[in-house]
Every structure is written in structure tokens, then in C-alpha cells.
Enzyme design. Structure first.
Site: not given
Ligand code: DON
Length: 573
Positions: A107, A383, A401, A454, A475-476
């Protein structure tokens, strides 16, 4: 998808055609994407067909899952620029057949000069865009250190040059962009120009279209430097100089000391049993492992099958379980190397039992919103996740990501890659939501050299000492609930992997206090029944896009890429 061999001819005479970015030859590889693959040998599922192919080629040359995943990730940095990266970070789980299961945290970190209030104005309010755009949004990149650490420790071939060759070729010879990439590049064209005072291969003066070929000479040189010199090829010398120059030109704060100090970390996975399965998830600073463990353990005593698939009762239960775990996430989770996170309590049966007891099985509870604004929900970001099982049964699950599409939109001109905007994953101020609508507290406040919390959730689920499912997603905030739902679809509802991945998903994250439902999913009757229980529903175009592998009882492998991402690709050996 057919890629037209359409080579931006009109641009060859245009003043905005960036040097070698547009070309006339057809040396590049054509491709189509495949969503389901079967094999008895090995399997790669990744976010782009060309990158998945690089991984399968690696397996065919005698590489193991680690050689293959590292090759895929470097290739994604070339062909999937919206999320594949050298300028970002991520997490990996690796399960050695008959060996150990390990987690690798690569990370990004906050720079040494970062401070808790760095995104606030004099009145203590967040300055719009400061944590998401441009140089100040960038965390110290971890991807190159992490991938090389994995390769060195567990790669079978011990041949860095061979592992990077696929990516270097793609950067040098060029690749034809997919329809989705063209659409994204067009969408962010203005942002690229706004953040970068120079031209680079992703900028041109007319719209991108499927089949346009992009050559990335500078990126090829950077990859070659990594191939030749290892970590030093990125964190020192010319590439580091270009990155620091980009920082200085844009009032960024990352220094050579930050690059020197960056170190990925080997960790123990979050490991537990769920109804005969051994689940391995990512530990902090990914919240994925703990949040999913809490949710599954809360659910364990219930008979989900008898509640039915996506009935009002089962969605209510799932949503309340998700609400509880995301509340714990928001209040207590952060980087344990910088904050006394109560990990032992959060993992304890006593604590999780108390979470289960506080569920209301009939009515929606209300997320307490003291000091907290309901946030907007995110647009769709990318991501990238890769799942691999090799011939020997080793499996790897890796998510990486730049955070938002193309990260901070800041491009390192001299070295050919985008920089992340991962700093936004910190809680810039208690109660203020990030790009994903997630709020946080002191545990996830900004501090020098701290890693931001994250949701990335690379996961390996084992049964009878073998990988049963390998999965993860972009997908955040929706990643964790999607990974859990795909696992439950298979384990509780007896769906095939393809059905499990492609079924509708719902999501609750405590705040904002809605059940998110994928557009077009759930009947009016079920929606009304959920509203009658007190839930607010909000449609979302789509949730996390899963890339998964399942090993059947006979040992055969099925790989599935998500229909939600046209570029997802599964390929067997
Ligand atoms: O680490 C995280 O949770 C976010 N930065 C992830 C970003 C992400 O999955 C974007 N996409 N769909």
C-alpha cells in the site's frame, strides 16, 4: 469485441500527435475478451486480455503463480492505464500448495512531510479536490517494491527480465485500446490537460476510439530500468528523478527520502473458518479481511438458503450485517503501525457475538450521523484485480490501484506513468466522506509514513487444504460486500461461479444510510418490502467487478471475468 486496426492516421499530421504515440504499423497484438475459461492446468483472470495472456505465457514457460501475477501486473501498467500501475500500490495474498499462506502489503504511504490537516483550509474545512487531484494527492508508490519483493521471495524462475518482457514489448510495440479505455480516456481528456502542462501518449486533439494504438516509449524505458536494476530502477536514478521533478513542478511533497524509505511488508493473513471453508483475507491497512470476517461470522448461525436468494428477508439481514461491520471500520480501523487499533477485540468471538446481538432482524436500524454528512456516492472508478492458480496448485490473489481512474491524473512525463490519488483514502477530517462516501476517524487520520485504510480485498478460500476460490475486485467500498456475496452465492445458494459473479449485488456501508442496489435489480415487490422495513434504496450502475477462479471437486479450474467490465478476461493454460 473486435478491435478495428484503426491507427489514428488523421493524427499523424496533427500537431497534437505525441511523438511515437500514434503509429502506422500493425505490429501490435489484436485481442478479444473471454469471460469464462476452463482448464485442468492453470488459470489466469485479469482486467485485460493482453495482460492475462502475458500471465498464461509465463505459466507456459514454467513460471509459477507469482511469476505470472507479477508479469500480469506490469503488463496491466501498460494496457490498463486507468488502474494498472507503477505509480500506485496494493495488496496480495499467496497460498503455496502444501506450504504457507502469506499476505503482502504494498500500500502507498503518506509522505514524510504529510500532516493531519494538510487538506483543510484556515477554517478547518477540506479544500475541494486537494486530496484527489494533482501532486498533493499522491501517496508514496508501493507497487514496484511489492511486485519485486513477491518475485524475489516466491517466484520460481528467478528471472526478472523474462517476467518483465511481456510488459516491455507491449509498451514498445503498442497496443490497441478497447472501447472502454477509449471512453475513459475521452472522459478524462480535460483533466489530463488541466493537471499536466505537457503532452503525453494519452493526450490528443481528437476523440479516442476503439482500436487506436498507443505506444509508450518512456514507460518501456522505465520498465527496462526495473528489469535491469530491480527496485533501484524505479526508486532511484532517472525514473525517481523524473517522479521528483513532477512533484516539484506541481508543488508536491514526495522526496527522495520517501522513495528510499518505502518498504512493502509481509504479513499474516486474516484466517478463519466459515462452515467448513478456510477463508484467507487481507489484514490492515486493508479493512477487507476483518470486515468480511465480521460479516461472515455474524451470518454463520443463519440459514441463508432458507431465507432465499435476494428476498426482502435475506437482503435485510445482509444489509444490517454490512451496516454493523462498516460502522466498526469507520470508527476503529486504520494503519496499526501508526495507531493502536483494537485488532484483537475486533476479531474476537465475544465482540462479533455482540455485533450479532445488536442486529434488528425486523427493522432497518438508523446509522448515527453525529458530525457526519451523508456523502455523494462514487462514480465508477477502476482498480485492478488478478486471480491465478498455477499447475502446482499455488494460488495468488492480487489487487492494485491508482484509486480513481488514472489516479491523480498527474503523469510522470520523463518516465511514462500516472501517479495515484490514494491520499484521499485517509480520513481528511473526521466525519468527512472520501471518494467512496466512506467516513473515518482518528485511526485513519493522516500522519507521516502512515498507510491509508483500504477496502481492497484479495481473498483465497480453501477447502480440504486446497484453494477452492480465488477472488477479488475493483470497486472501492463495494469490494468487500461483493467478494462476500459471490462466495455466499456459491457456498450457500449453490450457484455456478459464472452465476455467482454475474448476479445482482446489493451493498450497505453504514454511511450513507442506504442499501445500494445495482440498476435493474430486485423486483418492485422486494424493493417495497425493504422500504417497509425502513430501508432507503439507491440505485447504482454497478458494484465491484469480480475476477474469480473456482476449483471443482475433480480439480478442474473455472475462471470467470465479470460481465460488468467488458475488458475482464479469463484464460486457462
Ligand atoms: O483502497 C481502496 O479501498 C480504494 N483506493 C480502492 C479504489 C477502487 O477500488 C476504485 N475502483 N473501482
Amino acid at each position: 469485441m473486435t478491435i478495428a486496426k484503426n491507427i489514428c492516421l488523421s493524427l499523424l499530421i496533427g500537431s497534437f500527435c505525441w511523438m511515437s504515440a500514434c503509429r502506422q504499423t500493425t505490429e501490435y497484438q489484436d485481442y478479444t475478451s473471454q469471460k469464462v475459461a476452463k482448464s485442468d492446468e492453470g488459470m489466469v483472470v485479469a482486467a485485460h486480455p493482453l495482460a492475462a495472456k502475458v500471465g498464461v505465457d509465463m505459466l507456459a514457460q514454467g513460471g509459477n503463480a507469482i511469476d505470472a501475477v507479477v508479469a500480469v501486473q506490469f503488463a496491466l501498467a501498460v494496457v490498463y492505464p486507468r488502474a494498472g500501475n507503477l505509480g500506485g500500490g496494493g495488496f496480495m495474498l499467496y497460498d503455496e500448495q502444501d506450504g504457507e499462506t502469506v499476505a503482502l502489503d504494498f500500500r502507498e504511504k503518506a509522505p514524510l512531510a504529510a500532516t493531519k490537516d494538510m487538506y483543510l483550509d484556515t477554517e478547518g474545512n477540506p479544500v475541494d479536490g486537494l486530496s484527489t487531484r494533482g501532486a498533493l494527492a499522491v501517496g508514496v508508490p508501493g507497487s514496484v517494491d511489492g511486485l519485486l519483493a513477491a518475485l524475489e521471495k516466491y517466484g520460481a524462475l528467478k528471472d526478472r527480465a523474462l517476467v518483465l518482457k511481456g510488459a516491455i514489448d507491449l509498451a514498445r510495440k503498442g497496443f490497441a485500446i478497447s472501447a472502454t479505455e477509449a471512453e475513459r480516456l475521452n472522459k478524462y481528456a480535460e483533466d489530463f490537460k488541466e493537471q499536466n502542462a505537457y503532452l503525453f501518449p494519452f493526450v490528443k486533439n481528437s476523440a479516442w476510439k476503439v482500436g487506436d494504438v498507443i505506444v509508450q516509449k518512456k514507460l518501456a524505458q522505465t520498465l527496462q530500468a526495473i528489469s535491469d536494476k530491480g527496485r533501484a530502477g524505479f526508486y532511484e536514478g532517472t525514473v525517481a528523478g523524473a517522479l521528483l521533478n513532477t512533484m516539484q513542478m506541481n508543488s508536491g511533497i514526495i522526496t527522495q527520502a520517501d522513495l528510499n524509505n518505502y518498504e512493502s511488508k509481509w504479513k499474516a493473513p486474516i484466517q478463519y473458518k466459515y462452515k467448513g471453508y478456510e477463508v484467507n483475507g487481507m489484514p490492515l491497512p486493508s479493512s477487507g479481511g476483518i470486515v468480511m470476517m465480521q460479516m461472515l461470522k455474524m451470518l454463520a448461525p443463519f440459514n441463508l438458503d432458507s431465507l432465499g436468494f435476494q428476498t426482502a428477508e435475506s437482503i435485510h439481514l445482509l444489509s444490517e450485517v454490512e451496516r454493523s461491520a462498516y460502522e466498526v471500520r469507520a470508527k476503529y480501523m486504520g494503519d496499526p503501525d501508526h495507531y493502536p487499533v483494537p485488532i484483537r477485540e475486533m476479531l474476537s468471538d465475544t465482540f462479533i457475538d455482540s455485533m450479532r446481538q445488536s442486529l434488528d432482524l425486523k427493522r432497518a436500524r438508523v446509522s448515527i450521523t453525529e458530525n457526519t454528512k451523508q456523502a455523494n456516492t462514487p462514480e465508477s472508478f477502476e482498480t485492478t484485480h488478478t486471480s491465478i492458480i498455477d499447475q502446482a496448485g499455488n494460488s495468488v490473489s492480487l489487487t492494485t490501484t491508482l484509486n480513481a481512474n488514472y489516479g491523480s491524473k498527474l503523469y510522470v512525463k520523463g518516465a511514462g506513468f500516472f501517479l495515484n490519488n490514494e491520499m484521499d483514502d485517509f480520513s481528511v477530517k473526521p466525519g468527512v466522506a472520501n471518494l467512496y462516501g466512506l467516513v473515518g476517524a482518528e485511526a485513519n487520520a493522516i500522519a507521516a509514513e502512515k498507510r491509508m485504510l483500504s477496502s481492497m480485498s484479495p481473498t483465497i478460500i480453501k477447502k480440504d487444504d486446497q484453494a477452492y476460490m480465488v477472488l477479488g475486485a475493483p470497486g472501492g467500498s463495494t469490494i468487500i460486500t461483493a467478494v462476500m456475496q459471490v462466495f455466499l452465492n456459491m457456498s450457500e445458494y449453490d450457484m455456478s461461479l459464472e452465476e455467482s459473479v454475474n448476479s445482482c449485488r446489493t451493498h450497505h456501508q453504514w454511511l450513507p444510510d442506504h442499501i445500494f442496489v445495482e440498476k435493474g435489480c430486485l423486483s418492485i415487490g422486494i424493493r417495497n418490502a425493504l422500504k417497509a422495513k425502513g430501508h432507503q434504496l439507491k440505485d447504482k450502475n454497478y458494484m465491484a467487478k469480480i475476477k474469480a477462479i473456482h476449483r471443482g471437486k475433480d480439480g478442474s479450474l473455472t475462471g470467470v471475468g465479470d460481465k460488468r467490465n467488458p475488458d475482464d478476461h479469463a484464460q486457462g493454460l
